[in-house]
Design a protein around this motif. Structure first.
Motif, PDB file in Angstrom:
ATOM      1  N   GLN A 177      -3.290  10.268  12.225  1.00 31.05           N
ATOM      2  CA  GLN A 177      -4.484   9.584  12.879  1.00 31.05           C
ATOM      3  C   GLN A 177      -4.647   8.141  12.341  1.00 31.05           C
ATOM      4  N   ALA A 178      -4.280   7.810  11.072  1.00 30.07           N
ATOM      5  CA  ALA A 178      -4.233   6.406  10.564  1.00 30.07           C
ATOM      6  C   ALA A 178      -3.296   5.528  11.584  1.00 30.07           C
ATOM      7  N   LEU A 179      -2.115   6.029  11.878  1.00 29.56           N
ATOM      8  CA  LEU A 179      -0.997   5.150  12.714  1.00 29.56           C
ATOM      9  C   LEU A 179      -1.554   5.049  14.132  1.00 29.56           C
ATOM     10  N   ASP A 180      -2.116   6.103  14.560  1.00 29.80           N
ATOM     11  CA  ASP A 180      -2.873   5.854  15.887  1.00 29.80           C
ATOM     12  C   ASP A 180      -3.685   4.653  16.117  1.00 29.80           C
ATOM     13  N   ASN A 181      -4.348   4.485  15.013  1.00 32.21           N
ATOM     14  CA  ASN A 181      -5.424   3.509  14.939  1.00 32.21           C
ATOM     15  C   ASN A 181      -5.297   2.479  14.028  1.00 32.21           C
ATOM     16  N   TRP A 182      -4.033   2.007  13.737  1.00 31.34           N
ATOM     17  CA  TRP A 182      -3.596   1.262  12.703  1.00 31.34           C
ATOM     18  C   TRP A 182      -4.178  -0.035  12.573  1.00 31.34           C
ATOM     19  N   GLN A 183      -4.535  -0.718  13.484  1.00 32.26           N
ATOM     20  CA  GLN A 183      -5.250  -2.039  13.436  1.00 32.26           C
ATOM     21  C   GLN A 183      -6.478  -1.779  12.920  1.00 32.26           C
ATOM     22  N   GLN A 184      -7.172  -0.778  13.209  1.00 28.92           N
ATOM     23  CA  GLN A 184      -8.707  -0.907  12.378  1.00 28.92           C
ATOM     24  C   GLN A 184      -8.415  -0.076  11.160  1.00 28.92           C
ATOM     25  N   THR A 185      -7.375   0.903  10.875  1.00 26.81           N
ATOM     26  CA  THR A 185      -7.442   1.725   9.511  1.00 26.81           C
ATOM     27  C   THR A 185      -6.682   0.847   8.537  1.00 26.81           C
ATOM     28  N   GLU A 186      -5.580   0.120   9.002  1.00 26.92           N
ATOM     29  CA  GLU A 186      -4.952  -0.454   7.901  1.00 26.92           C
ATOM     30  C   GLU A 186      -5.684  -1.352   6.761  1.00 26.92           C
ATOM     31  N   PRO A 187      -6.811  -2.258   7.385  1.00 25.55           N
ATOM     32  CA  PRO A 187      -7.285  -3.078   6.328  1.00 25.55           C
ATOM     33  C   PRO A 187      -8.325  -2.181   5.465  1.00 25.55           C
ATOM     34  N   ARG A 188      -8.894  -1.104   6.153  1.00 26.87           N
ATOM     35  CA  ARG A 188      -9.741  -0.461   5.287  1.00 26.87           C
ATOM     36  C   ARG A 188      -8.814   0.233   4.149  1.00 26.87           C
ATOM     37  N   LEU A 189      -7.964   0.835   4.447  1.00 28.40           N
ATOM     38  CA  LEU A 189      -7.044   1.708   3.528  1.00 28.40           C
ATOM     39  C   LEU A 189      -6.421   0.584   2.461  1.00 28.40           C
ATOM     40  N   TYR A 236      -6.827   0.816  -1.678  1.00 34.97           N
ATOM     41  CA  TYR A 236      -5.588   0.575  -2.366  1.00 34.97           C
ATOM     42  C   TYR A 236      -5.959  -0.310  -3.532  1.00 34.97           C
ATOM     43  N   GLN A 237      -6.466  -1.456  -3.185  1.00 33.46           N
ATOM     44  CA  GLN A 237      -6.677  -2.427  -4.040  1.00 33.46           C
ATOM     45  C   GLN A 237      -7.701  -2.064  -5.246  1.00 33.46           C
ATOM     46  N   GLN A 238      -8.734  -1.352  -4.657  1.00 38.86           N
ATOM     47  CA  GLN A 238      -9.786  -0.781  -5.614  1.00 38.86           C
ATOM     48  C   GLN A 238      -9.170   0.110  -6.651  1.00 38.86           C
ATOM     49  N   ILE A 286     -12.046   7.527   6.601  1.00 37.10           N
ATOM     50  CA  ILE A 286     -11.223   6.549   7.378  1.00 37.10           C
ATOM     51  C   ILE A 286     -10.332   7.259   8.237  1.00 37.10           C
ATOM     52  N   ALA A 287      -9.332   8.131   7.950  1.00 40.57           N
ATOM     53  CA  ALA A 287      -8.495   8.943   8.679  1.00 40.57           C
ATOM     54  C   ALA A 287      -8.269  10.275   8.008  1.00 40.57           C
ATOM     55  N   HIS A 288      -8.181  11.313   8.813  1.00 41.16           N
ATOM     56  CA  HIS A 288      -8.099  12.518   8.107  1.00 41.16           C
ATOM     57  C   HIS A 288      -6.428  12.806   7.871  1.00 41.16           C
ATOM     58  N   THR A 289      -5.663  12.291   8.778  1.00 38.25           N
ATOM     59  CA  THR A 289      -4.248  12.542   8.686  1.00 38.25           C
ATOM     60  C   THR A 289      -3.319  11.145   8.714  1.00 38.25           C
ATOM     61  N   MET A 299       0.912  -1.179  -0.045  1.00 32.04           N
ATOM     62  CA  MET A 299       0.125   0.048   0.199  1.00 32.04           C
ATOM     63  C   MET A 299       0.843   1.029  -0.055  1.00 32.04           C
ATOM     64  N   LYS A 300       0.410   2.279  -0.613  1.00 33.30           N
ATOM     65  CA  LYS A 300       0.987   3.604  -0.610  1.00 33.30           C
ATOM     66  C   LYS A 300       0.217   4.741  -0.058  1.00 33.30           C
ATOM     67  N   LEU A 301       0.866   5.324   0.588  1.00 29.29           N
ATOM     68  CA  LEU A 301       0.127   6.527   1.292  1.00 29.29           C
ATOM     69  C   LEU A 301       0.927   7.925   1.193  1.00 29.29           C
ATOM     70  N   ALA A 302       0.173   9.072   1.136  1.00 21.15           N
ATOM     71  CA  ALA A 302       0.910  10.177   1.043  1.00 21.15           C
ATOM     72  C   ALA A 302      -0.193  11.279   1.926  1.00 21.15           C
ATOM     73  N   SER A 303       0.551  12.528   2.244  1.00 19.82           N
ATOM     74  CA  SER A 303      -0.234  13.443   2.557  1.00 19.82           C
ATOM     75  C   SER A 303      -0.439  14.730   1.838  1.00 19.82           C
ATOM     76  N   LEU A 304      -1.456  15.285   1.363  1.00 22.43           N
ATOM     77  CA  LEU A 304      -1.660  16.664   0.774  1.00 22.43           C
ATOM     78  C   LEU A 304      -1.460  17.755   1.613  1.00 22.43           C
ATOM     79  N   LYS A 305      -1.021  18.677   1.039  1.00 24.64           N
ATOM     80  CA  LYS A 305      -0.527  20.075   1.845  1.00 24.64           C
ATOM     81  C   LYS A 305      -2.032  20.622   2.272  1.00 24.64           C
TER      82      LYS A 305
END
Length: 325
Positions: free
Chosen positions: A36-48, A52-54, A30-33, A1-7
Motif C-alpha cells: 500500500q505504501a509503494l502504491d502511493n509512494w509519492q504521498q506516503t514517503e514524506p510522511r514515513l 523515521y526522523q522522529q 499512513i499505510a497498512h502494508t 529510511m528503514k521499513l519492515a513488515s510484521l507477520k
C-alpha cells in the motif's frame, strides 16, 4: 529510511524501523502494508520519512524491534524477477563444464521471472522434501520499485528504485539442468526465496549507493563459518538501472516489483562465495570434480550486510534447512 513488515495476515503490517534496528513504530494511519505504501509512494514517503526522523531522535518512541517477528518486507509480490548481473559467476559456471560463454552475455542481461506468491520470512525454515535435488543458497541484493513505464530507459530507471534489501534465492541445483534442457526456463528448481527483515531507501546507504550499485561486502556464514564476503559493487556487469530497464523493455512494471541482482560474486576468489555452486565450480576447475556438498538437513545459512562501523543495515536472513513435515 528503514521499513519492515510484521507477520500479520498474508501481506504483513508495515512498520518504520530505527536506523540502529532497535525500535519500531506502526504506521497503519499512513499505510497498512508495504504494498500500500509503494502504491502511493509519492504521498506516503514524506510522511514515513517524518516518522523515521522522529524515531531516531526520540528513544522513547515506539516499541522494541524484533527481527523474529518480521516477514519479508513484501510477504508476497506482484512481480519478482532475478537477474544474473555478476557475469564472471556465469562464466565460471560454464568454464567448469567446459562450455564457452556467448559474448552477448556481457552486454545483454540475463533475467528470469520467479515465483512471488509465497516468500519465506527471513528466519523461516527452508523446507525441501529431497536432498537429492541439490539445495543451495544464493546471497543477493534486490531493489523494490514504484510504477515503471513500458520502455523505461536506463537513464530514467534509477529514479524508480525506492527500496533495497537482501535475498536468499534458494536454488535446487540438480533440477536446473533438466529444466533448462527443455528450453523453457526455471520453475521447479526455484522454490520460495527469503528477504532481509528490513528494506532501506537508497539514501540510507549514503556514498555506498553509487551508479545503481551497493558498494559494500555481503557477508555469508554457512553453519556459523564465514563462507564469503564479496563486495556487491565490484564486478557487477549490469547495475540495477540496467536490469530494471531490461525488465521493462516490453512491459510496464507495477509498484512493488522486485528485481534481484543474482548471486554476488567477485573475480577475487580470496573473498569467498555467496553460493555453494560457485565453490563447487572452483573445485572442479582445480581438482577435476566438486568436493563440497550441497546443503544437508540441519544446515544453517546467515546473510547480512554491515556498514564500515559494523552496524547491520538490513538485519539478518537466518535460515535452517529441514525436510517437509
Amino acid at each position: 529510511m528503514k521499513l519492515a513488515s510484521l507477520k500479520s495476515g498474508r501481506d504483513g503490517r508495515l512498520i518504520v524501523v530505527s536506523r540502529d534496528l532497535s525500535r519500531a513504530v506502526e504506521v497503519s494511519n499512513i499505510a497498512h502494508t508495504m504494498q500500500q505504501a509503494l502504491d502511493n509512494w509519492q504521498q506516503t514517503e514524506p510522511r514515513l520519512q517524518n516518522i523515521y526522523q522522529q524515531l531516531n531522535e526520540q528513544q522513547s518512541l515506539g516499541f522494541e524491534f524484533d527481527q523474529q517477528a518480521c516477514h519479508s518486507p513484501l510477504p508476497r509480490a506482484y512481480h519478482w524477477a532475478d537477474g544474473s548481473a555478476y557475469v564472471n559467476h556465469v562464466e565460471l559456471v560454464r568454464k567448469a563444464r567446459g562450455a564457452q560463454m556467448p559474448d552477448s552475455f556481457w552486454h545483454d542481461p540475463l533475467i528470469y521471472q520467479g515465483g512471488s506468491d509465497t516468500f519465506l520470512a527471513p528466519t523461516q525454515d527452508i523446507q525441501i522434501p529431497e536432498l537429492d535435488w541439490g539445495v543451495d543458497f544464493e546471497a543477493e541484493i534486490a531493489i523494490i520499485v514504484d510504477d515503471v513505464m513500458l520502455g523505461c530507459s536506463t537513464k530514467d530507471a534509477g529514479q524508480h528504485i525506492k527500496l533495497i534489501c537482501l535475498v536468499n534465492d534458494v536454488s535446487l541445483r540438480n533440477l536446473i539442468p533438466g529444466e533448462l534442457a527443455k528450453g523453457f526456463g526455471f520453475y521447479q528448481s526455484k522454490p520460495s526465496s527469503a528477504f532481509s527483515p528490513v528494506a532501506v531507501t537508497p539514501d540510507e546507504l549514503h556514498t555506498h549507493w553509487q551508479d545503481s550499485k551497493v558498494h559494500l561486502p555481503l557477508s555469508v556464514h554457512f553453519n556459523n563459518e564465514l563462507y564469503g564476503q564479496p563486495n556487491a559493487g565490484v564486478d557487477m556487469t549490469f547495475d540495477f538501472s540496467q536490469l530494471l530497464s531490461h525488465a521493462a523493455k516490453s512491459r510496464p512494471l507495477a509498484a512493488g516489483t522486485i528485481i534481484g541482482s543474482g548471486t554476488v560474486s567477485n573475480k577475487d576468489r580470496s573473498v569467498g562465495s555467496c553460493c555453494i555452486a560457485e565453490q563447487r565450480m572452483l573445485e572442479t576447475i582445480e581438482h577435476g570434480k566438486p568436493i563440497s556438498s550441497f546443503m544437508r538437513y540441519g544446515d544453517n545459512i546467515r546473510i547480512e550486510m554491515f556498514d564500515h562501523q559494523q552496524n547491520s543495515i538490513f538485519g539478518q536472513i537466518n535460515q535452517n534447512l529441514h525436510p517437509v513435515e
